[in-house]
Design a protein around this motif. Structure first.
Motif: not given
Length: 640
Positions: A478-507
């Protein structure tokens, strides 16, 4: 007029194809036509109050269903125990300064972006990224993250249900020693032997074991010596796991029409219990000291980088950013729903719940400290409030079983709505991806939901394993899943690209126009600035901080995971993060033309049928594939 009429006929006939301004990736590339500026016609001549719904997609029966579903999903267990602990750890009331700043520059902008994207595209977490098809890996990444989250998060509900089932006895089983799971070092009173030491220090020096800790580790978890000690199935936890998944299944099997009704209870009930627990908590001796300790400011903490990192990470966790479920929920809105207003309302409810939960938790911890004659810092130092600190405090109260039942019932319901809304978001993405004529695509929704739930249940069995006469290794999984699969690193990476794609690719300006055609006015410019600059910088800075300061996974400050466990954890994290660059690379390599032609082709949005209802007439024909390059030209001509 002739073009518009032909366009409408072609569009009605072509049910399997989605209108697109350019040819497919395998048929070549063209740069003759640029994507239309969507919503221009509606902004200039349309009525914002007009309902432009998607004829084939379910919509919420009433808008309050959507609000309650988002509240149920975003407001979870982290609001009740994670935020109060971080607030205590990072300077008390001072922590509210970085927290609120991160809410407005990180939480609300991405929260609003995901809801508005789903509402505008009328698609789930994957298909909504047809707004920039080259980056469709964002949707795949969110699906992977939410799948992992659905898989391991439900274990918290299983433990809560297990505690709830043991809360109907007096005295409570974790309040006393002498049970078959207790050791000779079990004790219920630390006040005499520990004096002003913390529980952790006391345990380390005296070898004593709290009765609550032994119930948690030896009865519930049956904790083993390591990740590799896996054996038979823990029957009691399997029954709780099965019961929880059955509840989740029947909450969502009929779609948003049924889930929207259930969420009223699951979203409102925890608040009623929190109020009851707060009223009871403040009446206990020592409660005021606990609340003062919770809010006591330590201004020196503001200069520590870790405080700001914790604030940013907590925002992305508590706002459920990057999981794709918010996009799926928004896709069921009416097209003209005011999602901008909804985002601020939901942010107020989410953060307000976290702040209020601190009063509930620390009033009880203040009582616990007073009862045991120790300083409150010694009982608040553990981040595990849900299954250790709070159960211990409840055991000291009059009518302990009553308050235990209320607390764990609240915990179960609070996590249940987050769970089934997360599963609903995953199911929405799966159904949107399935070809209508495929085997799975032709199945009823109930069958697809059952397959997904059963798959997650099967994986969860690895978290409820035991070894005969020895404890289980499931907690380590359980802790292995909690620490890695949906960790702060993965969510921050996802949020970064969401903003970049909407703001700079789509506009960013283009998306602001899209929002304006839905709600009737443009949002504040600060949203565009956050999407373009502030939020991506914050996400990447916190992401790099986590990477640079990476520490090996340790359980309970004692057990260090083996190297192969960390490799498995890195695989869980990379399985979502690599979806974005690998998808970009794959699409670029499988598209013809020059690099610039490929980029322009793959970043041209793929509009849905509902977009044709308000596109200007001069742009309607641009959405159609070129007649001479369309494989179905003969079919179209025959029908016309």
């Amino acid at each position: 007029r002739y073009k518009a009429t032909i366009a409408n006929h072609l569009y009605i006939v072509s049910e399997a194809e989605v209108a697109r301004p350019l040819v497919s990736e395998t048929e070549g590339s063209s740069t003759e036509v640029a994507g239309p500026r969507v919503c221009t016609g509606l902004m200039e001549t349309g009525d914002p109050a007009t309902d432009l719904g998607h004829s084939e997609r379910q919509t919420w029966s009433r808008q309050m269903d959507f609000i309650m579903s988002c509240v149920g999903f975003a407001v979870g267990l982290g609001n009740v125990w994670r935020f109060p602990y971080l607030c205590y750890k990072n300077g008390g009331g001072v922590f509210l300064i970085p927290y609120l700043l991160m809410v407005f520059v990180g939480g609300v902008p991405v929260f609003f972006l995901e809801i508005a994207l789903g509402q505008f595209m009328k698609q789930g977490g994957v298909a909504s990224w047809n707004i920039a098809p080259l980056f469709k890996g964002l949707g795949l990444a969110s699906m992977v993250i939410v799948f992992f989250c659905n898989t391991y998060y439900i274990m918290v509900l299983v433990w809560g249900l297990y505690f709830l089932a043991h809360s109907f006895t007096s005295p409570l089983p974790w309040a006393t020693c002498g049970h078959e799971w207790n050791t000779v070092n079990c004790t219920t009173n630390f006040s005499r032997v520990c004096l002003n030491q913390s529980f952790a220090s006391c345990l380390e020096h005296t070898g004593l074991r709290s009765s609550v800790m032994e119930f948690w580790e030896r009865k519930v978890l049956r904790l083993s010596g390591g990740l590799d000690e896996v054996g038979d199935i823990n029957g009691y936890l399997v029954l709780c796991l099965l019961a929880t998944w059955v509840i989740v299944y029947f909450c969502i099997w009929k779609g948003v029409k049924s889930a929207g009704k259930v969420v009223y209870f699951t979203a409102v009930f925890p608040y009623l219990v929190l109020v009851v627990l707060f009223v009871h908590g403040v009446s206990l001796p020592g409660a005021v000291n606990g609340i003062i300790y919770y809010l006591k400011p330590d201004w020196s903490k503001l200069s520590e980088a870790q405080v700001w990192i914790d604030a940013a990470t907590q925002i992305f966790f508590s706002y459920a950013i990057g999981l794709g479920a918010l996009t799926a929920l928004g896709s069921y809105n009416r097209f003209n729903n005011n999602c901008y207003q909804d985002a601020f309302i939901l942010a107020l409810i989410n953060s307000g719940t976290s702040f209020f939960a601190g009063f509930v938790v620390f009033s009880v911890l203040g009582f616990m400290a007073a009862e045991q004659g120790v300083d409150i810092s010694n009982v608040a130092e553990s981040g595990e409030i849900s299954f250790i600190a709070y159960p211990k405090a409840v055991s000291l109260m009059p009518l302990a079983p009553l308050w235990a039942v209320l607390f764990f019932l609240m915990l179960l319901v609070l996590g249940l709505d987050s769970q089934f809304v997360g599963v609903e978001g995953f199911i929405t993405g799966i159904i949107d991806m399935l070809p209508p004529k495929s085997f799975l695509g032709s199945q009823r929704r109930e069958v697809i939901v059952a397959i997904c739930c059963f798959t997650c249940f099967t994986i969860d069995l690895s978290m409820v394993t035991e070894v005969r006469l020895r404890p289980t290794g499931g907690m380590y999984v359980f802790q292995l899943f909690d620490y890695y699969s949906a960790s702060g690193i993965t969510l921050l990476w996802q949020a970064f690209w969401e903003c970049v794609v909407v703001a700079w690719v789509y506009g960013a300006d283009r998306f602001m126009d899209n929002v304006a055609c839905m709600i009737g006015y443009r949002p504040l410019p600060y949203m565009k600035w956050c999407w373009s600059y502030v939020t991506p910088v914050v996400c990447m800075a916190v992401f790099l901080f986590h990477v640079v300061n990476y520490k090996r996974l340790v359980y309970n400050a004692v057990y260090v995971y083996p190297w192969w466990g960390e490799v498995l954890g890195c695989f869980l994290a990379l399985s979502s993060m690599l979806c974005i660059p690998l998808t970009v690379l794959y699409k670029l390599l499988h598209c013809k033309g020059s690099l610039m032609e490929r980029w322009q082709h793959l970043t041209t949005p793929i509009w849905g049928r509902h977009h044709l209802e308000f596109l200007p007439h001069e742009n309607e024909a641009r959405l159609l594939p070129k007649a001479e390059e369309n494989k179905n030209t003969l079919l179209y001509e025959s029908v016309i």
